[in-house]
Design a protein around this motif. Structure first.
Motif, PDB file in Angstrom:
ATOM      1  N   VAL A   1      -2.518   0.375  -4.122  1.00  0.00           N
ATOM      2  CA  VAL A   1      -1.845  -0.447  -4.384  1.00  0.00           C
ATOM      3  C   VAL A   1      -0.622  -0.697  -4.903  1.00  0.00           C
ATOM      4  O   VAL A   1      -0.498   0.158  -6.399  1.00  0.00           O
ATOM      5  CB  VAL A   1      -3.054  -1.692  -4.121  1.00  0.00           C
TER       6      VAL A   1
ATOM      7  N   TYR B   1      -8.987  -6.326  -0.173  1.00  0.00           N
ATOM      8  CA  TYR B   1      -9.155  -4.572  -0.056  1.00  0.00           C
ATOM      9  C   TYR B   1     -10.011  -4.012  -0.735  1.00  0.00           C
ATOM     10  O   TYR B   1     -10.019  -2.651  -0.249  1.00  0.00           O
ATOM     11  CB  TYR B   1      -7.304  -4.642  -0.686  1.00  0.00           C
TER      12      TYR B   1
ATOM     13  N   GLU C   1       0.393  -1.537   0.145  1.00  0.00           N
ATOM     14  CA  GLU C   1       0.120   0.064   0.029  1.00  0.00           C
ATOM     15  C   GLU C   1       0.831   1.086  -0.258  1.00  0.00           C
ATOM     16  O   GLU C   1       2.013   1.374  -0.193  1.00  0.00           O
ATOM     17  CB  GLU C   1      -0.867   0.043   1.178  1.00  0.00           C
TER      18      GLU C   1
ATOM     19  N   ASP D   1      -5.329   5.870  -0.982  1.00  0.00           N
ATOM     20  CA  ASP D   1      -5.825   4.163  -1.316  1.00  0.00           C
ATOM     21  C   ASP D   1      -5.140   4.067  -2.482  1.00  0.00           C
ATOM     22  O   ASP D   1      -5.725   3.959  -3.691  1.00  0.00           O
ATOM     23  CB  ASP D   1      -7.357   3.857  -1.187  1.00  0.00           C
TER      24      ASP D   1
ATOM     25  N   ARG E   1       3.611  -1.450   4.032  1.00  0.00           N
ATOM     26  CA  ARG E   1       3.613  -0.154   3.599  1.00  0.00           C
ATOM     27  C   ARG E   1       4.584   1.138   2.480  1.00  0.00           C
ATOM     28  O   ARG E   1       5.501   0.115   3.776  1.00  0.00           O
ATOM     29  CB  ARG E   1       2.667   1.612   4.335  1.00  0.00           C
TER      30      ARG E   1
END
Length: 563
Positions: A241, A412, A232, A239, A309
């Protein structure tokens, strides 16, 4: 009647005759593999086998008893099982034969007398075995099965992974285990300096190995750990990915980054190394968290899933520069400016492993899966959203439900679909190569609900064809927002978008033909951002904010700012 095959020798004709005689004597011999006890979408494929474990120890006298009665045998030829798929219903089953038929087809076995015991059915108690046959058995068995199942079914030899989307979870696990265990036995058989035999009854999880220099010992199947990670974007950057497309994958298929664990390496270190090697993106070590695992016996892997992340580009300060200033001057709240102004970590794709890697917006992922009816649309706006399309956007897809990566990405995307309070508004039903746009900020306080991702409002990029003026856009957007219960909104400017095909190639394979290269180049469009006409009453919108807004729902579009 099964026709003979040209070039058959006497031994092959004898086996064919024995098989036909057995079928005529026994009548119906082919049956569907049905081990299901329960099922559900949340199951981890290849891990839900409902067979009782096979006994690890048995005497030679006990072994023949397991092959009698209701025992069934799965057949593998060149990595493919015999499948029957209904022509009108999405129903697919592997085909089994009576285990007692093993004596008849023994000459066709790749390794004489080798079959593996998979387990016993929890309700009937029937044992299930698997055996690998030579290619010459394919046509005889598939023709016999086709005759028995009739025209409603298509009978073919199919790999487990290809048939998995239509299989019951338990049946898929049985086939995957059979595939992995037969590969284990085959690999052991080619070791040059030892002899070996399967444990009694083909107790699949072990072999007895006879080495000239050591005492006999038992060997067990090995599992190779591999990791995949849903990467992420850094916190507060929105948001996004990080997904990649394998070098040999079909165009448009994307998934999480993955790789095998090396000797002396922890799973967490493997995640960091693989993401760095394939994309050049660094992960924040403390953010790496375990999600779930899945057996992947093709032939012997265990996939371990993580989330993590990416590390921010700077450790001290945001370094936002002029983009931040432009957004603040336009009146956009500071909380929203962070994700508009700080760039996402730069990607450096390893072309040996991936044909493409990019940051995919969560909103686009949710939109694509809702349109494909793979996740629900709880707020009801994603199905009605209209986006300009490109070949890359139309071809976009992720692994199926049988793969853990697909499950993680759907979970997700579902969370993203739930926490957006209102949609990015789309006024026009048709999109031209040249479009007028305005940037609008709406106060969504009245629409936000628990878990909504709108504590400070939403910014919308509203587009229309060039025939509609900016003033008309402002009027239409005001009407639409009022209908949506968002009368409080501000227009931060506008401009013109020009879309065109990109000539940037995404694959480095020199063997691609000229037509393939030309087609692929058209998959990735580019977009130029230009200020509004001089006579327009709308001020130019902050281009970095607009660029980010475009990327939110058009991740395959390369945007260039023209001042």
């Amino acid at each position: 009647m099964i026709a003979s095959v040209d070039g058959e020798d006497a031994a092959q004709r004898a086996v064919r005759s024995d098989v036909l005689r057995y079928c005529q004597t026994q009548g119906v011999i082919f049956d569907k593999l049905q081990t299901r006890v329960r099922n559900g979408d949340e199951f981890i494929f290849y891990a839900e086998m409902q067979l009782k474990p096979a006994p690890l120890e048995m005497t030679a006298e006990e072994e023949p008893d397991l092959m009698n009665g209701d025992a069934r045998l799965l057949l593998l030829v060149q990595g493919r099982f015999l499948f029957a798929q209904h022509r009108r219903v999405e129903s697919c089953h592997a085909i089994t034969i009576p285990a007692s038929m093993a004596a008849v087809i023994r000459p066709w076995m790749s390794r004489e007398n080798e079959y593996v015991l998979l387990g016993a059915h929890g309700e009937s108690g029937a044992c299930y075995f698997a055996a690998e046959l030579e290619p010459r058995a394919r046509s005889v068995l598939s023709d016999l099965a086709s005759n028995q199942f009739g025209p409603e079914y298509a009978v073919s030899w199919t790999a487990v992974r290809d048939g998995s989307p239509h299989l019951d979870a338990s049946d898929a696990a049985v086939l995957a285990k059979a595939n992995g265990l037969l590969a284990f036995h085959a690999n052991q058989a080619v070791r040059s300096n030892i002899s070996w035999r399967a444990a009694p009854g083909g107790a699949a999880s072990q072999q007895v190995v006879h080495d000239p220099d050591t005492r006999p010992k038992k060997e067990y199947p090995r599992t190779d750990p591999a990791v995949l990670c849903l990467v992420e974007a850094p916190a507060r950057l929105g948001d996004f990915v990080l997904l990649g497309s394998g070098a040999k994958w079909p165009f448009g298929r994307y998934s999480c980054l993955a790789g095998f664990c090396e000797l002396g390496e922890s799973l967490e270190k493997t995640v960091q190394r693989e993401v760095w090697e394939e994309s050049g993106v660094l992960l924040e070590p403390r953010s790496i968290q375990y999600v779930k695992s899945q057996p992947w016996p093709f032939p012997r892997s265990l996939m371990v899933g993580f989330r993590g992340r990416a590390r921010r580009l700077t450790d001290e300060g945001l370094g936002l520069g002029s983009a931040w200033d432009d957004a603040i001057q336009a009146g956009i709240p500071q909380a929203a400016c962070v994700q508009f102004s700080e760039p996402l970590p730069t990607i450096h794709t390893d072309r040996q492993e991936l044909q493409d890697a990019r940051w995919i917006p969560g909103a686009f992922l949710a939109y694509a899966l809702v349109q494909a009816e793979q996740i629900p649309d709880p707020r009801g706006w994603m199905r009605a959203l209209t986006l300009p399309t490109s070949a890359a956007q139309q071809a976009f897809g992720i692994p199926g439900k049988h793969a853990m990566a697909g499950q993680i990405l759907r979970e997700y995307a579902s969370s993203v679909a739930r926490h957006y309070a209102v949609p990015p508004i789309s006024v026009a039903g048709r999109f031209d190569a040249r479009q007028n746009y305005i940037l609008v900020h709406a106060d969504t306080t009245s629409k936000s609900s628990e878990g909504a991702n709108d504590p400070f409002g939403c910014d919308y990029l509203v587009r229309s064809s060039s025939t509609k003026s900016h003033d008309e856009l402002v009027r239409d957007v005001g009407t639409e927002l009022s209908r949506a219960g968002l009368p409080s909104h501000t227009v931060f400017g506008g401009g013109v978008l020009e879309f065109e095909r990109s000539s940037t190639m995404r694959k480095s394979d020199s063997s691609r033909t000229e037509s393939e290269a030309s087609q692929e180049a058209s998959h990735f469009p580019s977009c130029r951002l230009m200020p509004p006409p001089a006579a327009c009453s709308i001020a130019p919108a902050p281009q970095q904010v607009v660029k980010h807004a475009i990327h939110q729902l058009l991740p395959f579009t390369d945007v260039t700012c023209i001042t």
